[in-house]
Design a protein around this motif. Structure first.
Motif, short mmCIF file in Angstrom:
data_model
loop_
_atom_site.label_atom_id
_atom_site.label_comp_id
_atom_site.label_asym_id
_atom_site.label_seq_id
_atom_site.Cartn_x
_atom_site.Cartn_y
_atom_site.Cartn_z
N THR A 126 0.84 -1.19 0.00
CA THR A 126 0.00 0.00 0.00
C THR A 126 0.88 1.25 0.00
OG1 THR A 126 -1.68 -1.19 1.25
CG2 THR A 126 -1.84 1.21 1.23
N MET A 127 1.89 1.24 0.85
CA MET A 127 2.79 2.39 0.93
C MET A 127 3.48 2.64 -0.40
SD MET A 127 6.07 2.87 3.41
CE MET A 127 7.11 1.96 2.27
N GLN A 128 3.95 1.57 -1.02
CA GLN A 128 4.66 1.73 -2.29
C GLN A 128 3.73 2.17 -3.41
OE1 GLN A 128 6.63 -2.05 -2.47
NE2 GLN A 128 8.58 -1.21 -1.76
N ASN A 129 2.52 1.58 -3.43
CA ASN A 129 1.55 2.00 -4.46
C ASN A 129 1.20 3.48 -4.32
OD1 ASN A 129 1.47 -0.58 -5.43
ND2 ASN A 129 -0.40 -1.16 -4.34
N THR A 130 1.04 3.92 -3.08
CA THR A 130 0.73 5.33 -2.84
C THR A 130 1.86 6.20 -3.38
OG1 THR A 130 -0.47 4.73 -0.85
CG2 THR A 130 0.17 7.03 -1.06
N PHE A 131 3.08 5.83 -3.02
CA PHE A 131 4.23 6.60 -3.49
C PHE A 131 4.25 6.67 -5.01
CE2 PHE A 131 8.58 7.23 -4.88
CZ PHE A 131 9.01 8.26 -4.06
N GLU A 132 4.04 5.53 -5.65
CA GLU A 132 4.11 5.49 -7.12
C GLU A 132 2.98 6.31 -7.77
OE1 GLU A 132 4.46 1.31 -8.03
OE2 GLU A 132 6.31 1.28 -6.83
N SER A 133 1.78 6.21 -7.18
CA SER A 133 0.67 7.00 -7.73
C SER A 133 0.97 8.50 -7.62
CB SER A 133 -0.63 6.71 -6.96
OG SER A 133 -1.04 5.38 -7.20
N LEU A 134 1.39 8.92 -6.44
CA LEU A 134 1.65 10.36 -6.25
C LEU A 134 2.81 10.81 -7.13
CD1 LEU A 134 1.07 11.01 -2.44
CD2 LEU A 134 -0.56 10.95 -4.32
N ASN A 135 3.77 9.92 -7.30
CA ASN A 135 4.95 10.24 -8.10
C ASN A 135 4.61 10.49 -9.58
OD1 ASN A 135 7.63 10.72 -7.58
ND2 ASN A 135 8.30 8.73 -8.36
N LEU A 183 1.90 12.00 -10.45
CA LEU A 183 1.09 13.21 -10.49
C LEU A 183 1.84 14.46 -10.04
CD1 LEU A 183 -2.07 11.58 -8.86
CD2 LEU A 183 -1.99 12.50 -11.19
N PHE A 184 2.61 14.33 -8.96
CA PHE A 184 3.19 15.53 -8.33
C PHE A 184 4.69 15.61 -8.59
CE2 PHE A 184 -0.59 14.64 -5.80
CZ PHE A 184 -1.11 15.91 -5.56
N PRO A 185 5.22 16.83 -8.82
CA PRO A 185 6.67 16.97 -8.96
C PRO A 185 7.42 16.69 -7.67
CG PRO A 185 5.60 19.13 -9.05
CD PRO A 185 4.51 18.10 -9.08
N VAL A 186 6.77 16.92 -6.53
CA VAL A 186 7.42 16.68 -5.23
C VAL A 186 6.64 15.63 -4.46
CG1 VAL A 186 8.11 17.71 -3.03
CG2 VAL A 186 8.22 19.09 -5.14
N VAL A 187 7.30 14.54 -4.09
CA VAL A 187 6.66 13.51 -3.27
C VAL A 187 7.58 13.21 -2.07
CG1 VAL A 187 5.72 11.16 -3.18
CG2 VAL A 187 5.56 12.49 -5.28
N LYS A 188 7.05 13.35 -0.88
CA LYS A 188 7.88 13.19 0.32
C LYS A 188 7.21 12.26 1.31
CE LYS A 188 9.82 17.14 2.00
NZ LYS A 188 11.18 17.58 1.65
N PRO A 189 7.72 11.03 1.47
CA PRO A 189 7.20 10.17 2.53
C PRO A 189 7.82 10.55 3.87
CG PRO A 189 8.47 8.92 0.88
CD PRO A 189 8.76 10.36 0.68
N TYR A 190 7.07 10.33 4.93
CA TYR A 190 7.64 10.50 6.26
C TYR A 190 6.99 9.51 7.21
CZ TYR A 190 3.58 13.62 7.27
OH TYR A 190 2.33 14.16 7.43
#
Lengths: 285, 285
Positions: free
Chosen positions: B213-222, B224-231
Motif C-alpha cells: 500500500t505504501m509503495q503503491n501510494t508513493f508510485e501514484s503520487l509520483n 502526479l506531483f513533482p514533489v513527493v515526500k514520505p515521512y
C-alpha cells in the motif's frame, strides 16, 4: 511449574490454532498465531521458547514475553549498537551485557576496528537456543573476537575497572533477573568499568508506558556522565512501538565521522541524525 | 447483524472482565481491557463504538478496529496535519477527507492563518459520537471556520477544481468504504482539486505490514506531483507502531519558516526535521 505446564500456560489452543498470548500486562494483551513450537525448556533463570510464527517469523520468548523476532528484531539490535558505535570514534573493546538473542553481538561484529567483543549473558540456554534456532537474528555468529561470559552482569561489572570502550546494556524489562540492571549502583559500576573516554548505552523502556523507568535512567546517568543523550526507535513487537535508549558518555558527544556504513536494514546515516529528535512529551517532563 | 450482535462480537467477557478483541488480522490479535462501553450504534456505513479503556483512555472503534485513542491519538493527528502545514507557507483553505475522530480538524484550527476548514467525512455518526464522547481527541471543536460536509470524499473530489491549498486524506485502512481513497483515480482528482501551488498528504499505512500500500501510494503520487515526500511517525495502537504518511506537492518542498509553533504533545521542530529520515528498508525498494 514444569516445562510442560509453562508451555500450556503460554501457548493457547483457540479453534484448533496455536496462539502465544502475552500475559505480562493487566489491560493489554497481544496474541501471535504460532506455526510451531521449535524449542521449549526451563533454564535455571527463566522459561525459554523459540516459536515459528505466522507474522513475525521465528521468535524468542522468555517467560511468555516476546523478546526478539526475525521480522523486526533487527531494528532494536541495530539501534542499540550502531548509535553508540558511531559516537565513539575508535571502539576496540566492546562489552554487551544481556542480549541473549545474539543480535547486538552480531551487529558489533560488523566493525572491523573492534578487536574484542565481551558478551556477558546470565542465561547460557538463551544464547544456545538463539544460535541454533533464531538464525534470522543471530546468524553467522562464529566471530573469533567474541568471548562468551555466562555470568551475572551485575557481578561482572563490579569486578572490572577502566576496561571497556563501549558497554551495551541490552536487558529485558525491569522485572525478575533484570531489575538490578536499572539501578543507580549498577550504572555506577558500568561507569567505573569504562575507560576514561568510554561510553555506555542502555535500553530505557517505552516513553509512553514506562515513562518512570526512562526518566529514572536519565537521572541516574545524568549524575554520573557529563554527556547523556536519549534517543528513540520503533520496535513493533514492544508495547507502544516507540522505544527509548539512553547513552551515557565520559567524553564524546558528537557523531564521529569514521566514514564506515555498516550493512543494515533499519539504521542509516539519516536515521542516526534523526533518532535524537525527541517528541514534545519526552522533553517536557 | 444488529448493534447488539455486533457489540457481543467485538466485546468479549473474559473472567468477568470486558475486553475489546481486535479481529481484523489473521495472525495477530490485540485485546484492550474495557471499563465501559460509552457509545455503540450501527451507522449506514459501519459499526461505531466509543469505549472507556484502562490503558488508552477513551477509544473510537469502527467495525471492531481501533481508530483513535485519548492516550496516543494526538501523535497521528499532529503528524498528519502539522507536517504539511509547515511545508505550505500560507495555507488559507484546507480540506480534510475522513478524520471522523475530529483530531486532524482540531489540529488545523491551531493555525490562525487558515481561513476555511472543509471537513468532509462520509459518516456523520462518527463525528457526532467523537465530538460528544471522545473529548480528549476532539475537544473544543466549535471553531467557526469549520464547514462540515457529510458526504463521500471520492465524489466530493470529483466536483472540485483548483480550490484548496492543502488536502489532508485521513482515511481508515484500505478495506470497506476507504478502499477507493487509495486509488490513482482518487489521487488524480485530489491533484485537480488543489490550487496550482497546493499540496496533499495521506496516511499510507504501515511500512512493515502493508508495504505494498505504501509503495503503491508513493508510485501514484509520483506520477502526479513533482514533489513527493514520505515521512514516518510512531502510532502505538496501529499494528507495527511505525506508520507512513506521504506528501504530494505541486510546488513547495522545503520547510517553510513561518516561525509558528503550534501547541502540541508530540510534534515539534526537531520531529519535523527528523520525520523524513527513512529506515534503510523503506529506501531500498
Amino acid at each position: 511449574m514444569s516445562n510442560e505446564e509453562k508451555l500450556s500456560k503460554y501457548i493457547h489452543i483457540i479453534n484448533g490454532e496455536q496462539w502465544l498470548v502475552e500475559d505480562d500486562r493487566d489491560n493489554l494483551k497481544v496474541s501471535y498465531r504460532v506455526k510451531e513450537v521449535i524449542f521449549s525448556a526451563e533454564s535455571p533463570f527463566q522459561h525459554v521458547m523459540i516459536l515459528e510464527t505466522y507474522d513475525f517469523g521465528r521468535m524468542l520468548v522468555l517467560d511468555g514475553v516476546v523478546q526478539s523476532t526475525e521480522k523486526d528484531g533487527y531494528i532494536y539490535n541495530e539501534m542499540i549498537t550502531h548509535v553508540p558505535l558511531h559516537i565513539h570514534p575508535d571502539p576496540k573493546k566492546v562489552l554487551i551485557i544481556g542480549g541473549g538473542d545474539c543480535g547486538a553481538a552480531k551487529e558489533v561484529t560488523k566493525y572491523k576496528s573492534v578487536e574484542e567483543i565481551y558478551f556477558c549473558e546470565i542465561d547460557e540456554l538463551v544464547v544456545k537456543a538463539s544460535k541454533e534456532h533464531l538464525t534470522g537474528v543471530a546468524d553467522h555468529l562464529n566471530d573469533e573476537r567474541i568471548r562468551y561470559i555466562f555470568a551475572d552482569g551485575i557481578q561482572y561489572m563490579k569486578e572490572h575497572r577502566n576496561a571497556f570502550d563501549v558497554i551495551i546494556v541490552d536487558s529485558s524489562d525491569p522485572v525478575g533477573p533484570a531489575t538490578e540492571l536499572f539501578t543507580f549502583d549498577f550504572y555506577q559500576n558500568v561507569f567505573n568499568a569504562l575507560k576514561e573516554d568510554g561510553l555506555m548505552v542502555c535500553q530505557s523502556e517505552s516513553p509512553i508506558f514506562y515513562k518512570d523507568t526512562m526518566q529514572n535512567t536519565f537521572e541516574s546517568l545524568n549524575k554520573l556522565f557529563p554527556v547523556v543523550k536519549p534517543y528513540t526507535a520503533v520496535v513493533p513487537t514492544y508495547p507502544g512501538g516507540l522505544w527509548s535508549f539512553t547513552i551515557g558518555s565520559k567524553r564524546y558527544q558528537d557523531l564521529a565521522d569514521t566514514g564506515f556504513e555498516p550493512a543494515t536494514k533499519y539504521f542509516n546515516r539519516d536515521i542516526l541524525n534523526a533518532c535524537f529528535a525527541l517528541p514534545q512529551f519526552m522533553k517536557k517532563d
